[in-house]
Structures are given as C-alpha cells and as structure tokens.
Design a protein around this motif. Structure first.
Motif, PDB file in Angstrom:
ATOM      1  N   GLY A  21      44.935  43.812  33.127  1.00 22.29           N
ATOM      2  CA  GLY A  21      43.810  44.268  32.597  1.00 22.29           C
ATOM      3  C   GLY A  21      43.866  43.847  31.084  1.00 22.29           C
ATOM      4  N   ARG A  22      45.149  43.283  30.757  1.00 26.68           N
ATOM      5  CA  ARG A  22      45.237  42.933  29.484  1.00 26.68           C
ATOM      6  C   ARG A  22      44.443  41.593  29.220  1.00 26.68           C
ATOM      7  NH1 ARG A  22      51.323  41.742  29.421  1.00 26.68           N
ATOM      8  NH2 ARG A  22      51.283  41.822  31.634  1.00 26.68           N
ATOM      9  N   CYS A  23      43.916  41.288  28.017  1.00 23.68           N
ATOM     10  CA  CYS A  23      43.261  40.243  27.347  1.00 23.68           C
ATOM     11  C   CYS A  23      43.419  39.933  25.987  1.00 23.68           C
ATOM     12  CB  CYS A  23      41.810  40.414  27.995  1.00 23.68           C
ATOM     13  SG  CYS A  23      40.838  38.946  28.011  1.00 23.68           S
ATOM     14  N   ASN A  24      43.235  38.636  25.544  1.00 24.54           N
ATOM     15  CA  ASN A  24      43.558  38.322  24.297  1.00 24.54           C
ATOM     16  C   ASN A  24      42.095  38.171  23.716  1.00 24.54           C
ATOM     17  OD1 ASN A  24      42.930  36.059  26.166  1.00 24.54           O
ATOM     18  ND2 ASN A  24      43.597  34.449  24.529  1.00 24.54           N
ATOM     19  N   LEU A  25      41.157  38.658  24.357  1.00 26.24           N
ATOM     20  CA  LEU A  25      39.627  38.583  23.771  1.00 26.24           C
ATOM     21  C   LEU A  25      38.974  39.517  23.929  1.00 26.24           C
ATOM     22  CD1 LEU A  25      38.481  34.868  25.223  1.00 26.24           C
ATOM     23  CD2 LEU A  25      39.784  35.435  23.177  1.00 26.24           C
ATOM     24  N   HIS A  26      37.837  39.746  23.542  1.00 26.91           N
ATOM     25  CA  HIS A  26      36.811  40.979  23.650  1.00 26.91           C
ATOM     26  C   HIS A  26      35.527  40.583  24.048  1.00 26.91           C
ATOM     27  CE1 HIS A  26      40.059  43.794  22.079  1.00 26.91           C
ATOM     28  NE2 HIS A  26      40.339  43.107  21.303  1.00 26.91           N
ATOM     29  N   CYS A  27      35.335  40.144  25.334  1.00 30.44           N
ATOM     30  CA  CYS A  27      33.863  39.449  25.662  1.00 30.44           C
ATOM     31  C   CYS A  27      32.956  40.810  25.781  1.00 30.44           C
ATOM     32  CB  CYS A  27      34.181  38.891  26.830  1.00 30.44           C
ATOM     33  SG  CYS A  27      35.368  37.541  26.854  1.00 30.44           S
ATOM     34  N   GLN A  28      31.701  40.374  25.376  1.00 22.50           N
ATOM     35  CA  GLN A  28      30.621  41.468  25.561  1.00 22.50           C
ATOM     36  C   GLN A  28      30.278  41.752  26.946  1.00 22.50           C
ATOM     37  OE1 GLN A  28      26.986  40.244  23.522  1.00 22.50           O
ATOM     38  NE2 GLN A  28      27.954  40.201  21.483  1.00 22.50           N
ATOM     39  N   HIS A  29      30.641  40.883  27.927  1.00 24.95           N
ATOM     40  CA  HIS A  29      30.097  41.063  29.159  1.00 24.95           C
ATOM     41  C   HIS A  29      31.416  41.472  30.011  1.00 24.95           C
ATOM     42  CE1 HIS A  29      31.405  37.061  29.083  1.00 24.95           C
ATOM     43  NE2 HIS A  29      31.713  36.900  30.170  1.00 24.95           N
ATOM     44  N   CYS A  30      32.673  41.945  29.375  1.00 28.10           N
ATOM     45  CA  CYS A  30      33.752  42.521  30.177  1.00 28.10           C
ATOM     46  C   CYS A  30      33.208  43.695  31.002  1.00 28.10           C
ATOM     47  CB  CYS A  30      34.726  42.562  29.220  1.00 28.10           C
ATOM     48  SG  CYS A  30      36.168  43.261  30.093  1.00 28.10           S
ATOM     49  N   ARG A  31      33.856  43.892  32.107  1.00 26.25           N
ATOM     50  CA  ARG A  31      33.214  44.967  32.834  1.00 26.25           C
ATOM     51  C   ARG A  31      34.533  46.118  32.741  1.00 26.25           C
ATOM     52  NH1 ARG A  31      34.931  41.450  37.196  1.00 26.25           N
ATOM     53  NH2 ARG A  31      37.003  41.264  38.056  1.00 26.25           N
ATOM     54  N   GLY A  32      35.319  45.728  32.010  1.00 26.45           N
ATOM     55  CA  GLY A  32      36.426  46.778  31.748  1.00 26.45           C
ATOM     56  C   GLY A  32      37.719  46.765  33.045  1.00 26.45           C
ATOM     57  N   MET A  33      38.541  47.231  32.631  1.00 26.16           N
ATOM     58  CA  MET A  33      39.765  47.260  33.613  1.00 26.16           C
ATOM     59  C   MET A  33      40.388  48.688  33.659  1.00 26.16           C
ATOM     60  SD  MET A  33      40.043  44.610  35.576  1.00 26.16           S
ATOM     61  CE  MET A  33      39.226  42.840  35.381  1.00 26.16           C
ATOM     62  N   PRO A  34      40.980  49.441  34.622  1.00 28.20           N
ATOM     63  CA  PRO A  34      41.673  50.560  34.681  1.00 28.20           C
ATOM     64  C   PRO A  34      43.142  50.185  33.899  1.00 28.20           C
ATOM     65  CG  PRO A  34      41.680  49.712  36.884  1.00 28.20           C
ATOM     66  CD  PRO A  34      40.724  48.690  36.220  1.00 28.20           C
ATOM     67  N   GLY A  63      40.993  40.795  33.185  1.00 31.72           N
ATOM     68  CA  GLY A  63      41.879  40.381  31.929  1.00 31.72           C
ATOM     69  C   GLY A  63      42.174  38.767  32.057  1.00 31.72           C
ATOM     70  N   GLU A  64      43.233  38.479  31.046  1.00 32.63           N
ATOM     71  CA  GLU A  64      43.641  37.088  31.195  1.00 32.63           C
ATOM     72  C   GLU A  64      45.110  37.043  31.868  1.00 32.63           C
ATOM     73  OE1 GLU A  64      44.412  33.441  31.088  1.00 32.63           O
ATOM     74  OE2 GLU A  64      42.638  34.066  30.252  1.00 32.63           O
ATOM     75  N   PRO A  65      44.976  36.367  33.195  1.00 35.95           N
ATOM     76  CA  PRO A  65      45.994  36.419  34.281  1.00 35.95           C
ATOM     77  C   PRO A  65      47.418  35.715  33.351  1.00 35.95           C
ATOM     78  CG  PRO A  65      44.405  34.761  34.875  1.00 35.95           C
ATOM     79  CD  PRO A  65      43.704  35.682  33.666  1.00 35.95           C
ATOM     80  N   ILE A  66      47.134  34.947  32.435  1.00 35.87           N
ATOM     81  CA  ILE A  66      48.317  34.169  31.790  1.00 35.87           C
ATOM     82  C   ILE A  66      49.051  35.166  31.122  1.00 35.87           C
ATOM     83  CG2 ILE A  66      48.794  32.286  30.216  1.00 35.87           C
ATOM     84  CD1 ILE A  66      46.623  30.527  31.279  1.00 35.87           C
ATOM     85  N   LEU A  67      48.680  36.050  30.512  1.00 37.72           N
ATOM     86  CA  LEU A  67      49.217  36.913  30.056  1.00 37.72           C
ATOM     87  C   LEU A  67      50.254  37.936  30.891  1.00 37.72           C
ATOM     88  CD1 LEU A  67      46.426  38.620  27.617  1.00 37.72           C
ATOM     89  CD2 LEU A  67      48.371  37.387  26.838  1.00 37.72           C
TER      90      LEU A  67
END
Length: 347
Positions: A21-34, A63-67
């Motif tokens: 669920g980790r990500c380096n961005l904060h996208c407007q259309h992100c559904r969110g992750m537990p 999220g961003e899988p590369i993380l």
C-alpha cells in the motif's frame, strides 16, 4: 445456468495482487489501501498457491510495487512457476538497473499516465513529474518492456484522449488501457456521465483509427456502445495486462484481487472482502468464491433489474457491479454510467 445461478469457473481469469500500500505519490483517484503487508515468507508461499489456481496471468501493483524490497524475489518465483506477469508502476522510480532486472525476468510493464499534458497529469498524480514518466515510458518501449500505458478516465482528463494516443504513438507504445474511474475519495465529482462516457468512447475509437494503436477500454459497456453507435474500433490483440479476452462482460467474481494485507475480494474495487490469505489458503478461498450463492447471483445477468434487465447487450456487458453498488447500493441494479441509457431516453 439454472435459477439465475451461473456455472462456476474452475480457475480465475487472472489474479490482481497489490503487494504494497506504500506509494511515493498521492493520486486523486487512489482507492486507498489497508495498512499492513504480507511477510516475504508468506508472499512467496502465496505464489505457490497462485500457481495452483493456474490464472491466465498475474498483475502486480500497489501502491507502488517497486517500493517493496522483496519485489524481485516475488517476481522471480512467479516467473519460475511460468505465470505471465504484468507490473503496474507510476514510472517515477524506474532506472537502468531495475529495467535490466525486469528485462531478465521477461516481466512486462504498464505505466500509468493520466494526462497528455504536464498540467493535467501532475494535478491528478500529486508528486509526479511529467518529464520523468515520459522518459521512463520511452526507455521501456525502447527496451521492449512496455506492455501498455494505463489511463484512468475521469472528468479532468477525458478530453485529452486524442492527445494521449498521439503522445503514446510518439513514445513507441503499442497499446493503451483506458480504465473507467472506480470508487475513490473524489469519486462522484470526477465520474463521467453517460454523455461524457459516450464522448470518451468516440474519441478513443477515432484516435485509435488515426494512430493505429491498439487499446482496451475497461468498461463492460464499451463493446455494446461501439456496436450500437457503429463506431469503428480496434481492440488490444491478446492479453493487455488487464484484458480478459474470453469475455467482454463484467468479470466480478471471476478473478481474484488480493490486498496488501492479504484480504481477498471478488473485484479490485469491491467494498466486499471475502476472506484473508492469512486465515486459509487461496485455493480454498477461490473455491468458496466460486460456489458462493450470493456471488453467483451477482454474476448472473438474469438477476439484473431496471434498464439493464431489458438491454439487448445484457449478457455481453452485465454492467460494472462494483460501481453500480457504490452509486446505488444495489448489487443487481443498472449501471447508471452506461451511455446506452441515452438511447432509452430518446424512445
């Protein structure tokens, strides 16, 4: 089919696995992750369970899988099990070392570009840089790693579809996946109306014709609308990472979505979590999904009500179930975004 209950699938079309669920961005259309992630040990064991289910392919995303630090251990084991893998990334963290490793594993990339201009793209993907994603995409295409560009369709960007096709062609991309906006924080404000969806589909078909690019429009009503309005269109040849070539209809309950914490859903955007792989093996969870009476009722076109129930394209579409539920609270209701409702209003 008997009494509105569909026959069960022996194997899922695909498995969509959000490994972090980790990500380096904060996208407007992100559904969110537990919160929470599987341990490396559990993730690698899960790969064996996935292999037992023989999915057509696996999507690795976030999220961003590369993380995720053990990404290549997970990818390597999937490839070892001869499971085709498609990795969705925002492209911000790609570098030569990562691309060389992905090339060695024959993993194909889908890079998300939600705007054809820096202003649109960076306003939707907060923290992203347009020039960076363009350079990453071009390099992936040059190396033969680029499966497709992913474009989430919303009010803020759908008018840029022609420019997106032109941009993709210039970057060396062969395919575009246009993904209908699904439930998220800014959902209703950015969701296309039936009129706007019709325009988006027209722009897509016209742009594909002009550029020669293949595409997949991830909406179950796409083919029905293209046929009804006699739109010339090209579709992605073979698997485009998110395409289930055996059907044009909504595949709710016919594939598996796995959350970062191990939760299992019948659709990537469903609010309905059915179990967790920390409680029981994935094979057992899939068997329960396949035989669950309520899931099969949702899957069956015979149980639709409203406009969908009388639609000539019902069996080849079924309407998006997760969106319909999010908007109406009814799993069996009509897809309120469908452009074919415009035809009904004319009669």
């Amino acid at each position: 089919m008997e009494n509105g209950i569909t026959s069960t699938l022996l194997f899922p079309h695909l498995i969509d696995w959000a490994i972090t669920g980790r990500c380096n961005l904060h996208c407007q259309h992100c559904r969110g992750m537990p919160k929470g992630e599987l341990t490396t040990s559990r993730a690698l064991n899960l790969v064996d369970e996935i292999a037992e289910l023989k999915p057509g392919w696996v999507i690795i995303e976030g999220g961003e899988p590369i993380l995720r630090e053990d990404l290549f251990a997970i990818l390597g084991k999937l490839v070892f099990n001869q499971i085709p893998v498609h990795l969705i990334t925002n492209g911000m963290l790609l570098n030569n070392a990562l691309l060389s490793a992905l090339d060695h594993l024959t993993v194909k990339l889908m890079i998300s570009i939600d705007g054809a201009s820096p202003e649109t793209y960076e306003s939707i993907r907060n923290g992203a840089n347009f020039l960076t994603v363009i350079n990453s995409t071009q390099e992936c295409a040059r190396r033969g790693l680029l499966e497709a560009i992913n474009f989430t369709v919303c009010k803020s960007n759908y008018t840029e579809i022609p420019k997106l096709f032109a941009l993709a062609a210039g970057l060396g991309a062969n395919k575009i996946n246009l993904i209908g906006l699904k439930p998220c924080h800014h959902y209703k404000a950015e969701l296309l109306s039936p009129v706007e969806y019709l325009e988006a589909i027209k722009l897509t078909c016209q742009s594909a014709h002009e550029t020669g690019l293949n595409f997949f429009f991830d909406e179950p009503f796409f083919h029905a609308v293209a046929h009804e309005y006699q739109l010339l269109h090209r579709t992605a040849d073979g698997v485009a990472g998110i395409l289930a070539p055996s059907t044009t209809a909504c595949i709710f309950g016919e594939y598996i979505f796995i959350e970062p914490d191990g939760g299992v859903k019948p659709c990537s955007f469903s609010p309905m979590s059915l179990d967790n792989i920390n409680n029981k093996p994935l094979v057992e969870i899939w068997q329960n999904i396949s035989t669950a009476a309520f899931i099969n009722r949702i899957k069956s076109a015979a149980n639709r009500n409203g406009d969908c129930s009388n639609c000539a394209y019902l069996n080849t579409c079924k309407g998006c179930r997760s969106r319909t539920y999010a908007l109406t609270g009814d799993w069996f209701g009509s897809d309120t975004c469908c452009p074919l409702t415009l035809k009904l209003e004319e009669t």
